[in-house]
Design a protein around this motif. Sequence first.
Motif, PDB file in Angstrom:
ATOM      1  N   UNK A  15       0.808  -1.220   0.000  1.00 31.98           N
ATOM      2  CA  UNK A  15       0.000   0.000   0.000  1.00 31.98           C
ATOM      3  C   UNK A  15       0.841   1.271   0.000  1.00 31.98           C
ATOM      4  N   UNK A  49      -7.898  16.220   4.989  1.00 33.35           N
ATOM      5  CA  UNK A  49      -8.870  16.182   6.075  1.00 33.35           C
ATOM      6  C   UNK A  49      -8.209  16.772   7.302  1.00 33.35           C
ATOM      7  N   UNK A  51      -8.663  20.147  10.176  1.00 39.43           N
ATOM      8  CA  UNK A  51      -9.375  21.330  10.662  1.00 39.43           C
ATOM      9  C   UNK A  51      -9.863  22.229   9.521  1.00 39.43           C
ATOM     10  N   UNK A  91       0.505  13.580   7.539  1.00 41.74           N
ATOM     11  CA  UNK A  91      -0.378  13.554   8.707  1.00 41.74           C
ATOM     12  C   UNK A  91       0.140  14.535   9.748  1.00 41.74           C
ATOM     13  N   UNK A  93      -1.268  18.023  12.514  1.00 48.19           N
ATOM     14  CA  UNK A  93      -2.240  18.306  13.577  1.00 48.19           C
ATOM     15  C   UNK A  93      -3.529  18.900  13.001  1.00 48.19           C
ATOM     16  N   UNK A  98      -4.288  12.644   2.449  1.00 49.30           N
ATOM     17  CA  UNK A  98      -4.343  11.199   2.269  1.00 49.30           C
ATOM     18  C   UNK A  98      -4.713  10.867   0.834  1.00 49.30           C
ATOM     19  N   UNK A 118      -7.281   3.479   1.693  1.00 52.99           N
ATOM     20  CA  UNK A 118      -6.182   4.457   1.722  1.00 52.99           C
ATOM     21  C   UNK A 118      -4.900   3.823   1.196  1.00 52.99           C
ATOM     22  N   UNK A 120      -0.527   4.927   0.879  1.00 57.36           N
ATOM     23  CA  UNK A 120       0.477   5.907   1.306  1.00 57.36           C
ATOM     24  C   UNK A 120       1.328   6.280   0.098  1.00 57.36           C
TER      25      UNK A 120
ATOM     26  N   UNK B  23      -6.476  -4.208  11.144  1.00 56.71           N
ATOM     27  CA  UNK B  23      -5.841  -4.097   9.837  1.00 56.71           C
ATOM     28  C   UNK B  23      -4.389  -3.665  10.076  1.00 56.71           C
ATOM     29  N   UNK B  25      -2.228  -2.449   8.164  1.00 54.29           N
ATOM     30  CA  UNK B  25      -1.938  -1.182   7.482  1.00 54.29           C
ATOM     31  C   UNK B  25      -2.337   0.007   8.354  1.00 54.29           C
ATOM     32  N   UNK B  29      -1.123   4.496  10.040  1.00 55.87           N
ATOM     33  CA  UNK B  29      -1.937   5.695   9.880  1.00 55.87           C
ATOM     34  C   UNK B  29      -2.265   6.274  11.253  1.00 55.87           C
ATOM     35  N   UNK B  30      -2.281   7.598  11.370  1.00 54.90           N
ATOM     36  CA  UNK B  30      -2.391   8.212  12.697  1.00 54.90           C
ATOM     37  C   UNK B  30      -3.685   7.885  13.427  1.00 54.90           C
ATOM     38  N   UNK B  31      -4.777   7.697  12.702  1.00 53.40           N
ATOM     39  CA  UNK B  31      -6.047   7.429  13.376  1.00 53.40           C
ATOM     40  C   UNK B  31      -6.346   5.929  13.419  1.00 53.40           C
ATOM     41  N   UNK B  37     -10.819   6.441  10.408  1.00 53.14           N
ATOM     42  CA  UNK B  37     -10.142   6.789   9.162  1.00 53.14           C
ATOM     43  C   UNK B  37      -9.629   8.229   9.195  1.00 53.14           C
ATOM     44  N   UNK B  38     -10.221   9.048  10.021  1.00 52.29           N
ATOM     45  CA  UNK B  38      -9.791  10.440  10.142  1.00 52.29           C
ATOM     46  C   UNK B  38     -10.362  10.991  11.446  1.00 52.29           C
ATOM     47  N   UNK B 167     -13.040   2.761  10.946  1.00 54.24           N
ATOM     48  CA  UNK B 167     -12.171   2.074   9.991  1.00 54.24           C
ATOM     49  C   UNK B 167     -12.615   0.639   9.745  1.00 54.24           C
ATOM     50  N   UNK B 199     -12.098  17.755  18.597  1.00 55.69           N
ATOM     51  CA  UNK B 199     -11.033  17.569  17.593  1.00 55.69           C
ATOM     52  C   UNK B 199      -9.680  17.444  18.299  1.00 55.69           C
ATOM     53  N   UNK B 203      -6.969  14.362  18.491  1.00 51.68           N
ATOM     54  CA  UNK B 203      -5.558  14.547  18.095  1.00 51.68           C
ATOM     55  C   UNK B 203      -4.626  14.072  19.209  1.00 51.68           C
ATOM     56  N   UNK B 207      -2.023  10.877  18.322  1.00 53.84           N
ATOM     57  CA  UNK B 207      -0.602  11.132  18.064  1.00 53.84           C
ATOM     58  C   UNK B 207       0.288  10.485  19.129  1.00 53.84           C
TER      59      UNK B 207
END
Lengths: 343, 207
Positions: A15, A49, A51, A91, A93, A98, A118, A120, B23, B25, B29-31, B37-38, B167, B199, B203, B207
């Motif tokens: 991916x 995606x 803020x 990615x 803050x 994406x 998704x 990368x 998953x 993968x 990814x951060x989330x 997914x975001x 996700x 939000x 975050x 993170x």
Amino acid sequence: MPRCDLTIEFDQGKRSFAPGDAIRGLIRVRVEADADCKALKLACAWRTHGKGNVDKGLVQETVLYEGTWQAGEDRVYPFSIAVPRGPATYHGHLVNVDWYLGVRADIPWAIDPKAEEEILVSWPEGERSPDLGPAFSAPAARRPINEAHAFVVAKVLLLLGLVGGGGLLWEAYRSLGGKNVSGAVQYGIMGLSLAGVSLGVAYLLARNVLAQRTLGPVRFEVPRQYARRGEQFAASLGFNPVAPADMTKAVLKLKCKEEAVSGGGTNATTHTHPLGEWVLAEEPRRDLAPGMGVSLAGRVLIPADAAATFASSDNRVIWSVEAEIRLAGKPDWKKEVRIAVLP
Amino acid sequence: MVSSQSGRRSRRWKAMHDLSPRDPHAGALPYGKLNLRRNPFGELEADDWAALALPAVDLDDVARRLREPGFRVQFVGPSGSGKTTHLLALQARLPEARYARCDSGRPLAKAAILLLDEARGFPRGGGSCALGVHEKIAGCAMTVELGAVPLDRLDLIVRSRVERFRRGDGPVPEVCLSRLGALLERHGGDLRLVFAELYEDIQDAAM
């Protein structure tokens, strides 16, 4: 209810790609009810995606199949699609970029079944001309503000603000004389606001010219407007004062921040989030005397994992070099130069 | 500092620490570790707004009436009360309608049905329109007042947002009611400000 289920499978589960790479895999279609598929479309695109308002772009699309499906069938469509040029996956803050591989079956008179995964996307090390986003403009293309012109604009603005503000305050005084208190308050607020805003903007425009009456011409040099992650970055600042002054601080900084705009019109809000700040050189408090030159120069290593520059309509990663000379009791000198940091 | 933050977070969010991506993968990814997914509380696309709207009225009925020539409806409420959400949800039901912000400075598009946000009056012409306004305007056939959102409704809105960006199978973050209640109280029902804090919570956790 959709007439079929779509799933995306990647060749060897891979991916991570670079622009130009072929993404290979299979689309599996499980048909629940007879359907006339006008087009089974596979697309590769990026979108933001976070803020800020969603920005998107660069769709690479291909049609994998056109025809009919019958209930109970399991169909498999191998695919190979090239990753188009575009910004790298990011990615942060406030800002995220994406990439997605999406498949959609266009079926008349029914909800279009779709699936999305998704991927990368990263630029190879040392890529000469990576895509830094659709709204990116080369730093060299930015015209620096002409300080002499800005000074003239500041004087005109100040004059207009004082005349306009003064006129409104005079009207407030007259309204007060006519016992119209609410009118007086309205005129008063408008007059003070106009005068205050004009004074503030005029000061910002004229500040550097006023400071140079003490500092003399300031040399702020940023030799490279492009830098790479993992490389050294240098800048310098120098001046020969023409009048004595108490300099409280002089500093040269490299800064990186995210900026995202949400909403629109009068509801638009700009959010910022600092990602990093590196001091290139700093001069502590000292007395300045005419002819006693001051120079600062320094370099820093841009971290190898730092964010690269990115700019789309409402989402940005901004790098800049900021120089600031603070003078006690006199206008400060401050300037910021945008640079681009490449992956 | 870190431990106090995570302690605070665990009081705000349920099950946040038990999430593990199925998953592989997703780990990159951060989330992914939140099984999302975001960040669900960032800005949304129009189709997300439409899908997530929990309307105060039957929008299918409003959409049907907007197709009648000259019908005018207004959604009245302060910032963050859901005016834009209602208008975008109407747009999803009315492909022939055009959504526009009156404060954008752009000329209004010509369309059979106009959905006007931040409006201060009716547009010229006799077409149908839905307005998002802060103060009630006289002459509307229908007025929908959007007041402060009650706690149970906010809880539903937050859950819908999180589910929208799920996700895969497994737990997703869940906000404690006490946290939502405190946010509602602090921001006086302005959902934009409530979502701004949520939000940041996501975050912190991602993170």
